[in-house]
Write a protein that holds these residues in place. Sequence first.
Motif, PDB file in Angstrom:
ATOM      1  N   GLU A 161     -56.088 -33.210  11.439  1.00 48.63           N
ATOM      2  CA  GLU A 161     -54.633 -32.900  11.674  1.00 48.63           C
ATOM      3  C   GLU A 161     -54.160 -32.068  10.552  1.00 48.63           C
ATOM      4  N   ALA A 162     -53.112 -31.119  10.548  1.00 47.23           N
ATOM      5  CA  ALA A 162     -52.636 -30.315   9.616  1.00 47.23           C
ATOM      6  C   ALA A 162     -51.126 -30.364   9.832  1.00 47.23           C
ATOM      7  N   ALA A 163     -50.492 -30.117   8.735  1.00 45.95           N
ATOM      8  CA  ALA A 163     -48.990 -30.201   8.655  1.00 45.95           C
ATOM      9  C   ALA A 163     -48.655 -29.106   7.528  1.00 45.95           C
ATOM     10  N   VAL A 164     -47.731 -28.128   7.868  1.00 43.96           N
ATOM     11  CA  VAL A 164     -47.377 -26.959   6.991  1.00 43.96           C
ATOM     12  C   VAL A 164     -45.759 -27.227   6.511  1.00 43.96           C
ATOM     13  N   ILE A 165     -45.540 -27.071   5.339  1.00 40.96           N
ATOM     14  CA  ILE A 165     -44.420 -27.313   4.689  1.00 40.96           C
ATOM     15  C   ILE A 165     -44.161 -25.893   3.777  1.00 40.96           C
ATOM     16  N   GLY A 166     -42.847 -25.680   3.289  1.00 41.94           N
ATOM     17  CA  GLY A 166     -42.393 -24.733   2.267  1.00 41.94           C
ATOM     18  C   GLY A 166     -42.585 -25.019   1.090  1.00 41.94           C
ATOM     19  N   VAL A 167     -43.037 -24.735   0.120  1.00 43.02           N
ATOM     20  CA  VAL A 167     -42.902 -24.917  -1.589  1.00 43.02           C
ATOM     21  C   VAL A 167     -42.356 -23.747  -2.366  1.00 43.02           C
ATOM     22  N   SER A 168     -41.577 -24.405  -3.273  1.00 38.21           N
ATOM     23  CA  SER A 168     -41.045 -22.966  -4.032  1.00 38.21           C
ATOM     24  C   SER A 168     -41.843 -22.314  -4.634  1.00 38.21           C
ATOM     25  N   ASP A 169     -41.757 -20.696  -4.828  1.00 40.57           N
ATOM     26  CA  ASP A 169     -42.610 -19.917  -5.501  1.00 40.57           C
ATOM     27  C   ASP A 169     -41.810 -18.934  -6.324  1.00 40.57           C
ATOM     28  N   PRO A 170     -42.256 -18.746  -7.729  1.00 40.28           N
ATOM     29  CA  PRO A 170     -41.379 -17.925  -8.366  1.00 40.28           C
ATOM     30  C   PRO A 170     -41.070 -16.347  -8.091  1.00 40.28           C
ATOM     31  N   TRP A 214     -42.199 -15.313  -4.496  1.00 41.28           N
ATOM     32  CA  TRP A 214     -41.956 -15.100  -3.037  1.00 41.28           C
ATOM     33  C   TRP A 214     -40.676 -15.861  -2.814  1.00 41.28           C
ATOM     34  N   GLY A 215     -40.044 -16.784  -3.775  1.00 39.27           N
ATOM     35  CA  GLY A 215     -39.333 -17.637  -3.128  1.00 39.27           C
ATOM     36  C   GLY A 215     -39.750 -18.832  -2.476  1.00 39.27           C
ATOM     37  N   GLU A 216     -40.740 -18.761  -1.570  1.00 37.92           N
ATOM     38  CA  GLU A 216     -41.174 -19.939  -0.875  1.00 37.92           C
ATOM     39  C   GLU A 216     -42.373 -19.536  -0.274  1.00 37.92           C
ATOM     40  N   ARG A 217     -43.498 -20.366  -0.325  1.00 34.37           N
ATOM     41  CA  ARG A 217     -44.917 -20.118   0.323  1.00 34.37           C
ATOM     42  C   ARG A 217     -45.141 -21.233   0.960  1.00 34.37           C
ATOM     43  N   PRO A 218     -46.051 -21.160   2.125  1.00 37.89           N
ATOM     44  CA  PRO A 218     -46.610 -22.267   2.858  1.00 37.89           C
ATOM     45  C   PRO A 218     -47.545 -22.990   2.266  1.00 37.89           C
ATOM     46  N   MET A 219     -47.509 -24.266   2.488  1.00 36.80           N
ATOM     47  CA  MET A 219     -48.465 -25.171   1.977  1.00 36.80           C
ATOM     48  C   MET A 219     -48.911 -26.021   2.967  1.00 36.80           C
ATOM     49  N   ALA A 220     -50.428 -26.174   3.198  1.00 34.74           N
ATOM     50  CA  ALA A 220     -51.032 -26.719   4.285  1.00 34.74           C
ATOM     51  C   ALA A 220     -51.697 -28.137   3.671  1.00 34.74           C
ATOM     52  N   CYS A 221     -51.194 -29.206   4.360  1.00 34.41           N
ATOM     53  CA  CYS A 221     -51.692 -30.622   4.175  1.00 34.41           C
ATOM     54  C   CYS A 221     -52.714 -30.943   5.300  1.00 34.41           C
ATOM     55  N   VAL A 222     -53.975 -30.963   5.027  1.00 31.56           N
ATOM     56  CA  VAL A 222     -55.094 -30.936   5.996  1.00 31.56           C
ATOM     57  C   VAL A 222     -55.762 -32.105   5.841  1.00 31.56           C
ATOM     58  N   VAL A 223     -55.876 -32.880   7.084  1.00 29.80           N
ATOM     59  CA  VAL A 223     -56.835 -33.975   7.104  1.00 29.80           C
ATOM     60  C   VAL A 223     -58.276 -33.546   7.953  1.00 29.80           C
ATOM     61  N   PRO A 224     -59.357 -33.687   7.269  1.00 36.06           N
ATOM     62  CA  PRO A 224     -60.557 -33.192   7.683  1.00 36.06           C
ATOM     63  C   PRO A 224     -61.175 -34.117   8.799  1.00 36.06           C
ATOM     64  N   ALA A 225     -61.712 -33.743   9.890  1.00 35.30           N
ATOM     65  CA  ALA A 225     -62.245 -34.613  10.841  1.00 35.30           C
ATOM     66  C   ALA A 225     -63.299 -35.658  10.221  1.00 35.30           C
ATOM     67  N   ALA A 226     -63.808 -36.804  10.856  1.00 32.26           N
ATOM     68  CA  ALA A 226     -64.487 -37.739  10.312  1.00 32.26           C
ATOM     69  C   ALA A 226     -65.700 -37.248  10.036  1.00 32.26           C
ATOM     70  N   GLY A 227     -66.346 -37.619   8.842  1.00 29.05           N
ATOM     71  CA  GLY A 227     -67.708 -37.079   8.494  1.00 29.05           C
ATOM     72  C   GLY A 227     -67.852 -35.949   8.047  1.00 29.05           C
ATOM     73  N   VAL A 228     -66.590 -35.064   7.975  1.00 28.71           N
ATOM     74  CA  VAL A 228     -66.924 -33.694   7.349  1.00 28.71           C
ATOM     75  C   VAL A 228     -66.481 -33.258   6.232  1.00 28.71           C
ATOM     76  N   ASN A 229     -67.167 -32.681   5.579  1.00 22.22           N
ATOM     77  CA  ASN A 229     -66.930 -32.079   4.129  1.00 22.22           C
ATOM     78  C   ASN A 229     -66.339 -30.944   4.186  1.00 22.22           C
ATOM     79  N   LEU A 230     -65.091 -30.675   4.151  1.00 21.44           N
ATOM     80  CA  LEU A 230     -64.283 -29.651   4.356  1.00 21.44           C
ATOM     81  C   LEU A 230     -63.567 -29.211   2.731  1.00 21.44           C
ATOM     82  N   THR A 231     -63.659 -27.939   2.463  1.00 17.98           N
ATOM     83  CA  THR A 231     -62.962 -27.336   1.216  1.00 17.98           C
ATOM     84  C   THR A 231     -61.738 -26.603   1.641  1.00 17.98           C
ATOM     85  N   ALA A 232     -60.961 -26.338   0.651  1.00 17.69           N
ATOM     86  CA  ALA A 232     -59.649 -25.405   0.915  1.00 17.69           C
ATOM     87  C   ALA A 232     -60.076 -24.019   1.320  1.00 17.69           C
ATOM     88  N   ASP A 233     -61.310 -23.646   0.777  1.00 15.18           N
ATOM     89  CA  ASP A 233     -61.828 -22.245   1.010  1.00 15.18           C
ATOM     90  C   ASP A 233     -62.042 -22.228   2.308  1.00 15.18           C
TER      91      ASP A 233
END
Length: 534
Positions: free
Chosen positions: A460-469, A471-490
């Motif tokens: 799953e993934a949900a994107v929201i806007g967060v304030s940024d000095p 750009w005004g606002e930037r996207p932020m991704a909230c991510v749920v990895p699949a079961a058993g997966v070692n996932l990084t932000a990179d």
Amino acid sequence: MRGLMQDRQLTIPTLLSRAETNFGHKRVITGGAGETVATWREVAPRVRKLARALTSLNVPPGACVGTFAWNSQRHVELYIGIPSSGRILHTVNHRLHHGQISFIVNDAADDVLFIDRSILPVIWPLVPSFRTVRHIVVMDDGGDMPLPDDPRILDYEELLSAQDDGPFENTVDDENAAASLCYTSGTTGNPKGVLYSHRSVVLHSLLLLGADVFALSERDVVAPIVPMFHVNAWGLPYAAMQCGADLLLPGPIKDAEELVTLLSRYGATFSAAVATVWRDLIPALPGHDLSRLRHIACGGGAVDDALSSTYEKIVGIPLTNAWGMTETSPVVTTARLATHHDGLDAEERRRLIGTPGPAVPLTEIRVVSDDGVEQPRDGRSPGELQTAGATIASAYFGADNGSDSFTADGWLRTGDVATIDQWGYLRIVDRTKDLVKSGGEWISSVALENAVMSDPRVKEAAVIGVSDPRWGERPMACVVPAAGVNLTADDVREHLRDRVASWWIPERIELMNEIPKTATGKWSKQTLRRRFAD
């Protein structure tokens, strides 16, 4: 000169008459520990007894009668009996915040509540806050809460058994009379009431039978997983009565394995739920025979292609998107393949039916720019989505009539940003409040979420806007990895490199165990915004 046609009113009692007369042998099945199977011929007398019971309780005509119940035969009886007796069916979502539940019951001025015993522990502590409720009728679904010693509490089966069988006490002679009431989920402010008429309910149930909508027929086994407390289960119980389909209801089942087993055992041919539910069922799909499923409807948000293709591989058919709101009964559009799509390959066809599709009969859609100009139907010009039709609300019920939600010419302002192409096919760009404006340019959270979830390592993934000095606002991704997966932000950012514009790629990615959900199973971006406001 007027036409010389019979003036027959479109009312819910006609649905029961049709089901009992033409389809009396067809079934209403309720899953769960106390699984039951009844025919419409057996259900109909119980509905009439329920109508008489409401009169015996001195429920005034036109009063609201609240329900806190799962998808079950008893809830179907309430769906028919309450409005057929001249009262208003008010389905309430017990998963809402306690304050919202109290507001909703009081705003509707519910006179009587019908509550499944397994839900009673949630509702009973709130009863002192209900100002107008005179009786609480408990439906014993196997819940183990001892019944409080309170004279207001009645037993559903005892109440019915005390009534004689016979015709409805009150006939509904005006199709524009109020039939049912649902409240919006209240993502901002208090929930708003949507008051459906008998006419709108009957028309909407007919729309669902259309070949270019859900094509429901007597041969179907219709399985609404979408809760009956949410927009009348998308009108599917009423549609099943119209066409004579078997109605397969999950009852209180929440376990994925039990639910898939139920669909398989009774040969469900049509089912509907939000994307969150379809995603949760995936681990339980292998090993079950779901070959009779011909249509899987997905609403409540965008259908990401990774989810749809998973169903195509395991079940044999992809998910089909539909769009609507509480205010729209709810179905306004549903995806379908038209003649001008004949040249598409299999992947393109699947992606197309994952979009909302064109408007169903009797409804209209348009997109309007910020300055009030209707946008061209070119599939490229976004604007606020507005809709109108015989199954669309014209105002809100109760304390807040939401006048700013309706245009001067009577169209509903949905709050969605969308485009419409030359063939009338709708694409939702985003919710107005979910668009991210970065450096003066818009980023679609929906498109970015779908790009993230195209990675099989992401559940799953949900994107929201967060304030940024800067750009005004930037996207932020909230991510749920699949079961058993070692996932990084990179890993997430690298997956996005060739899929979205570079300036869309979030600097901040939060890996989470679960995306918070609303009471109707949608992602709660309001909760995420509060959590990550700083």
